[in-house]
Design a protein around this motif. Structure first.
Motif, mmCIF file in Angstrom:
data_model
loop_
_atom_site.group_PDB
_atom_site.id
_atom_site.type_symbol
_atom_site.label_atom_id
_atom_site.label_comp_id
_atom_site.label_asym_id
_atom_site.label_seq_id
_atom_site.Cartn_x
_atom_site.Cartn_y
_atom_site.Cartn_z
ATOM 1 N N HIS A 75 0.794 -1.225 0.000
ATOM 2 C CA HIS A 75 0.000 0.000 0.000
ATOM 3 C C HIS A 75 0.831 1.282 0.000
ATOM 4 N N ASN A 76 2.089 1.213 0.411
ATOM 5 C CA ASN A 76 2.943 2.406 0.500
ATOM 6 C C ASN A 76 4.283 2.110 -0.158
ATOM 7 N N VAL A 77 4.467 2.631 -1.371
ATOM 8 C CA VAL A 77 5.706 2.390 -2.096
ATOM 9 C C VAL A 77 5.900 3.475 -3.150
ATOM 10 N N LEU A 78 7.157 3.838 -3.377
ATOM 11 C CA LEU A 78 7.520 4.764 -4.446
ATOM 12 C C LEU A 78 8.196 3.951 -5.539
ATOM 13 N N THR A 79 7.827 4.166 -6.804
ATOM 14 C CA THR A 79 8.415 3.392 -7.882
ATOM 15 C C THR A 79 8.831 4.301 -9.020
ATOM 16 N N LYS A 80 9.759 3.806 -9.821
ATOM 17 C CA LYS A 80 10.163 4.494 -11.033
ATOM 18 C C LYS A 80 10.452 3.435 -12.081
ATOM 19 N N SER A 81 9.794 3.544 -13.229
ATOM 20 C CA SER A 81 10.016 2.637 -14.338
ATOM 21 C C SER A 81 11.031 3.285 -15.279
ATOM 22 N N ILE A 82 12.118 2.569 -15.556
ATOM 23 C CA ILE A 82 13.207 3.096 -16.366
ATOM 24 C C ILE A 82 13.360 2.203 -17.596
ATOM 25 N N GLY A 83 13.595 2.800 -18.740
ATOM 26 C CA GLY A 83 13.811 2.023 -19.948
ATOM 27 C C GLY A 83 12.525 1.882 -20.742
ATOM 28 N N THR A 84 12.252 0.694 -21.184
ATOM 29 C CA THR A 84 11.105 0.449 -22.049
ATOM 30 C C THR A 84 9.783 0.646 -21.313
ATOM 31 N N SER A 85 8.745 0.942 -22.070
ATOM 32 C CA SER A 85 7.412 1.067 -21.476
ATOM 33 C C SER A 85 6.531 -0.113 -21.863
ATOM 34 N N ASN A 86 7.128 -1.170 -22.408
ATOM 35 C CA ASN A 86 6.389 -2.377 -22.757
ATOM 36 C C ASN A 86 5.818 -2.998 -21.488
ATOM 37 N N PRO A 87 4.483 -3.114 -21.369
ATOM 38 C CA PRO A 87 3.891 -3.575 -20.113
ATOM 39 C C PRO A 87 4.327 -4.977 -19.686
ATOM 40 N N HIS A 88 4.535 -5.893 -20.639
ATOM 41 C CA HIS A 88 4.964 -7.244 -20.276
ATOM 42 C C HIS A 88 6.332 -7.214 -19.600
ATOM 43 N N ASN A 89 7.263 -6.475 -20.190
ATOM 44 C CA ASN A 89 8.608 -6.403 -19.616
ATOM 45 C C ASN A 89 8.621 -5.633 -18.302
ATOM 46 N N VAL A 90 7.784 -4.619 -18.177
ATOM 47 C CA VAL A 90 7.716 -3.846 -16.929
ATOM 48 C C VAL A 90 7.172 -4.723 -15.798
ATOM 49 N N VAL A 91 6.149 -5.538 -16.075
ATOM 50 C CA VAL A 91 5.596 -6.434 -15.047
ATOM 51 C C VAL A 91 6.647 -7.466 -14.635
ATOM 52 N N LYS A 92 7.361 -8.031 -15.605
ATOM 53 C CA LYS A 92 8.388 -9.022 -15.273
ATOM 54 C C LYS A 92 9.541 -8.386 -14.501
ATOM 55 N N ALA A 93 9.889 -7.142 -14.817
ATOM 56 C CA ALA A 93 10.927 -6.430 -14.056
ATOM 57 C C ALA A 93 10.438 -6.148 -12.635
ATOM 58 N N THR A 94 9.151 -5.844 -12.487
ATOM 59 C CA THR A 94 8.575 -5.628 -11.152
ATOM 60 C C THR A 94 8.656 -6.902 -10.325
#
Length: 137
Positions: free
Chosen positions: A79-98
């Motif tokens: 419920h409490n987290v700060l995030t930053k997505s770096i690099g590609t915006s491809n949702p599949h790769n972002v979910v796997k990186a998460t």
């Protein structure tokens, strides 16, 4: 501890890909080391050219994240987290990186056991002193 995994259904109109994705997700559940409603430490997850940085946040901050990362955090119960997505915006790769980042979270007791130290030595906090009533005066 929360447990989650992801699986993808290919077609929205057919019911069987969704069932297959649900079965795959149930087989590959992961255990998350959480510290209340946030994560215990900062972590960077990588998958392909996607990188996701997760930072712990104080109570009441909420989930500060983009679309795919936000959904993963909500499903995982963070419920409490700060995030930053770096690099590609491809949702599949972002979910796997998460998920790679979440798998990189370590419990302080496990780290202390691995290093053959106490939790106090790892956390940097001084050991608690005995209460004044236990002195022999």
């Amino acid at each position: 501890m929360a447990m989650r995994d992801s699986a993808w259904a290919r077609r929205a109109k057919c019911p069987w890909p969704s069932r297959r994705a649900s079965r795959q997700a149930k087989k590959n559940l992961i255990k998350l080391n959480l510290k209340g409603t946030t994560i215990p430490h900062q972590v960077l997850g990588r998958y392909g050219s996607a990188q996701v940085l997760l930072k712990p946040a104080s109570e009441g901050t909420g989930v500060i994240a983009g679309g795919p990362v936000r959904k993963v955090m909500q499903v995982a119960g963070i419920h409490n987290v700060l995030t930053k997505s770096i690099g590609t915006s491809n949702p599949h790769n972002v979910v796997k990186a998460t998920f790679a980042a979440l798998l990189g979270l370590k419990d302080i007791a496990h780290v202390a056991e691995t290093r053959s130290k106490t939790v106090e030595e790892i956390s940097g906090k001084p050991p608690k002193e005995k209460a004044a009533g236990s002195e022999g005066d």
